[in-house]
Design an enzyme around this catalytic site. Sequence first.
Site, PDB file in Angstrom:
ATOM      1  N   HIS A   1      -2.264  -5.442   1.604  1.00  0.00           N
ATOM      2  CA  HIS A   1      -3.547  -6.134   1.429  1.00  0.00           C
ATOM      3  C   HIS A   1      -3.260  -7.577   1.057  1.00  0.00           C
ATOM      4  O   HIS A   1      -2.311  -7.851   0.321  1.00  0.00           O
ATOM      5  CB  HIS A   1      -4.368  -5.498   0.295  1.00  0.00           C
ATOM      6  CG  HIS A   1      -5.507  -6.365  -0.150  1.00  0.00           C
ATOM      7  ND1 HIS A   1      -6.729  -6.350   0.472  1.00  0.00           N
ATOM      8  CD2 HIS A   1      -5.579  -7.335  -1.111  1.00  0.00           C
ATOM      9  CE1 HIS A   1      -7.512  -7.266  -0.095  1.00  0.00           C
ATOM     10  NE2 HIS A   1      -6.839  -7.879  -1.057  1.00  0.00           N
TER      11      HIS A   1
ATOM     12  N   LYS B   1       0.822  -1.219   0.000  1.00  0.00           N
ATOM     13  CA  LYS B   1       0.000   0.000   0.000  1.00  0.00           C
ATOM     14  C   LYS B   1       0.863   1.280   0.000  1.00  0.00           C
ATOM     15  O   LYS B   1       2.075   1.226   0.268  1.00  0.00           O
ATOM     16  CB  LYS B   1      -0.927  -0.034   1.219  1.00  0.00           C
ATOM     17  CG  LYS B   1      -1.960  -1.169   1.174  1.00  0.00           C
ATOM     18  CD  LYS B   1      -2.915  -1.107   2.370  1.00  0.00           C
ATOM     19  CE  LYS B   1      -3.961  -2.198   2.305  1.00  0.00           C
ATOM     20  NZ  LYS B   1      -4.930  -2.103   3.444  1.00  0.00           N
TER      21      LYS B   1
ATOM     22  N   ASN C   1      -1.946   0.329   6.777  1.00  0.00           N
ATOM     23  CA  ASN C   1      -1.396  -0.912   7.326  1.00  0.00           C
ATOM     24  C   ASN C   1      -0.569  -1.720   6.328  1.00  0.00           C
ATOM     25  O   ASN C   1      -0.454  -2.944   6.427  1.00  0.00           O
ATOM     26  CB  ASN C   1      -2.510  -1.742   7.968  1.00  0.00           C
ATOM     27  CG  ASN C   1      -3.599  -2.102   6.979  1.00  0.00           C
ATOM     28  OD1 ASN C   1      -3.505  -1.783   5.804  1.00  0.00           O
ATOM     29  ND2 ASN C   1      -4.611  -2.790   7.451  1.00  0.00           N
TER      30      ASN C   1
ATOM     31  N   TYR D   1     -12.572  -2.218  -3.385  1.00  0.00           N
ATOM     32  CA  TYR D   1     -13.057  -2.244  -1.994  1.00  0.00           C
ATOM     33  C   TYR D   1     -14.575  -2.129  -1.901  1.00  0.00           C
ATOM     34  O   TYR D   1     -15.098  -1.751  -0.856  1.00  0.00           O
ATOM     35  CB  TYR D   1     -12.366  -1.141  -1.193  1.00  0.00           C
ATOM     36  CG  TYR D   1     -10.971  -1.518  -0.739  1.00  0.00           C
ATOM     37  CD1 TYR D   1     -10.753  -2.596   0.130  1.00  0.00           C
ATOM     38  CD2 TYR D   1      -9.864  -0.805  -1.160  1.00  0.00           C
ATOM     39  CE1 TYR D   1      -9.476  -2.942   0.550  1.00  0.00           C
ATOM     40  CE2 TYR D   1      -8.575  -1.148  -0.740  1.00  0.00           C
ATOM     41  CZ  TYR D   1      -8.400  -2.219   0.116  1.00  0.00           C
ATOM     42  OH  TYR D   1      -7.130  -2.566   0.543  1.00  0.00           O
TER      43      TYR D   1
ATOM     44  N   GLU E   1      -9.706 -10.800  -7.496  1.00  0.00           N
ATOM     45  CA  GLU E   1      -8.788  -9.676  -7.303  1.00  0.00           C
ATOM     46  C   GLU E   1      -7.615  -9.747  -8.296  1.00  0.00           C
ATOM     47  O   GLU E   1      -7.214  -8.732  -8.871  1.00  0.00           O
ATOM     48  CB  GLU E   1      -8.293  -9.654  -5.862  1.00  0.00           C
ATOM     49  CG  GLU E   1      -9.403  -9.282  -4.872  1.00  0.00           C
ATOM     50  CD  GLU E   1      -8.999  -9.385  -3.413  1.00  0.00           C
ATOM     51  OE1 GLU E   1      -9.860  -9.123  -2.545  1.00  0.00           O
ATOM     52  OE2 GLU E   1      -7.830  -9.723  -3.110  1.00  0.00           O
TER      53      GLU E   1
HETATM   54  N1  UDP Z   1      -9.583  -0.270   7.433  1.00  0.00           N
HETATM   55  C1  UDP Z   1      -9.654   0.966   8.062  1.00  0.00           C
HETATM   56  N2  UDP Z   1     -10.266   1.048   9.284  1.00  0.00           N
HETATM   57  C2  UDP Z   1     -10.842  -0.030   9.889  1.00  0.00           C
HETATM   58  C3  UDP Z   1     -10.779  -1.275   9.229  1.00  0.00           C
HETATM   59  C4  UDP Z   1     -10.135  -1.353   8.008  1.00  0.00           C
HETATM   60  O1  UDP Z   1      -9.157   1.960   7.550  1.00  0.00           O
HETATM   61  O2  UDP Z   1     -11.392   0.107  10.990  1.00  0.00           O
HETATM   62  C5  UDP Z   1      -8.897  -0.376   6.127  1.00  0.00           C
HETATM   63  C6  UDP Z   1      -7.519  -1.044   6.260  1.00  0.00           C
HETATM   64  O3  UDP Z   1      -6.629  -0.452   5.320  1.00  0.00           O
HETATM   65  C7  UDP Z   1      -7.853  -2.475   5.885  1.00  0.00           C
HETATM   66  C8  UDP Z   1      -8.890  -2.271   4.789  1.00  0.00           C
HETATM   67  O4  UDP Z   1      -9.669  -1.178   5.235  1.00  0.00           O
HETATM   68  O5  UDP Z   1      -6.715  -3.186   5.469  1.00  0.00           O
HETATM   69  C9  UDP Z   1      -9.797  -3.445   4.503  1.00  0.00           C
HETATM   70  O6  UDP Z   1     -10.392  -3.857   5.708  1.00  0.00           O
HETATM   71  P1  UDP Z   1     -10.505  -5.396   6.083  1.00  0.00           P
HETATM   72  O7  UDP Z   1     -11.424  -5.514   7.252  1.00  0.00           O
HETATM   73  O8  UDP Z   1     -10.847  -6.191   4.855  1.00  0.00           O
HETATM   74  O9  UDP Z   1      -9.017  -5.756   6.593  1.00  0.00           O
HETATM   75  P2  UDP Z   1      -7.864  -6.650   5.928  1.00  0.00           P
HETATM   76  O10 UDP Z   1      -8.543  -7.760   5.160  1.00  0.00           O
HETATM   77  O11 UDP Z   1      -7.066  -5.748   5.036  1.00  0.00           O
HETATM   78  O12 UDP Z   1      -7.062  -7.148   7.092  1.00  0.00           O
HETATM   79 MG    MG Z   2     -10.019  -7.716   3.732  1.00  0.00          MG
END
Ligand code: UDP
Ligand code: MG
Length: 139
Positions: A116, A10, A113, A50, A127
């Site tokens: 992905h 990212k 974070n 997303y 994807e």
């Molecule tokens: N995200 C965020 N705030 C939150 C949860 C998620 O900004 O409270 C963002 C973060 O970048 C995350 C992405 O949205 O990686 C997708 O969320 P998901 O729950 O799918 O997490 P992941 O699969 O990436 O662990």
């Molecule tokens: Mg996810």
Amino acid sequence: MTERTFSIIKPDATARNLTGKINAVIEDAGLRIVAQRRIRMTRTQAEKFYEVHKERPFYGELVDFMTSGPVVVQVLEGDGAVAKYREVMGATNPEQAAAGTIRKLFAVNVGENSVHGSDSADNAKLEIAQFFTDADIAG
Ligand code: UDP
Ligand code: MG
């Protein structure tokens, strides 16, 4: 079973020049980077990618973030690659991520974070298809 998953390094990570360090963690875990491209995601691409989070409060911020700088899209291959990469990434919130995971090592916060990874084999296929053709993937 050998399978493929989709990964994104990212904008927070590319900004800090962490592509190589993150790739080293991926490769040390036994995952093979079989396709990789550095791109600037368009708003349309990020919104589509997303879409499942469209109703979540962080959706707008997430799309802004993912289009704020270059990302590296990747296809990773290996035994149980989908689950293995989720393990290597660590929890979404770096405060909850296990030691040695990419997010524990490099993430800034729950939004920025660093990586992905697909959450299922079906989503991995969708994807990967959004960013790569079969001819892009060397195997
Ligand atoms: N995200 C965020 N705030 C939150 C949860 C998620 O900004 O409270 C963002 C973060 O970048 C995350 C992405 O949205 O990686 C997708 O969320 P998901 O729950 O799918 O997490 P992941 O699969 O990436 O662990
Ligand atoms: Mg996810």
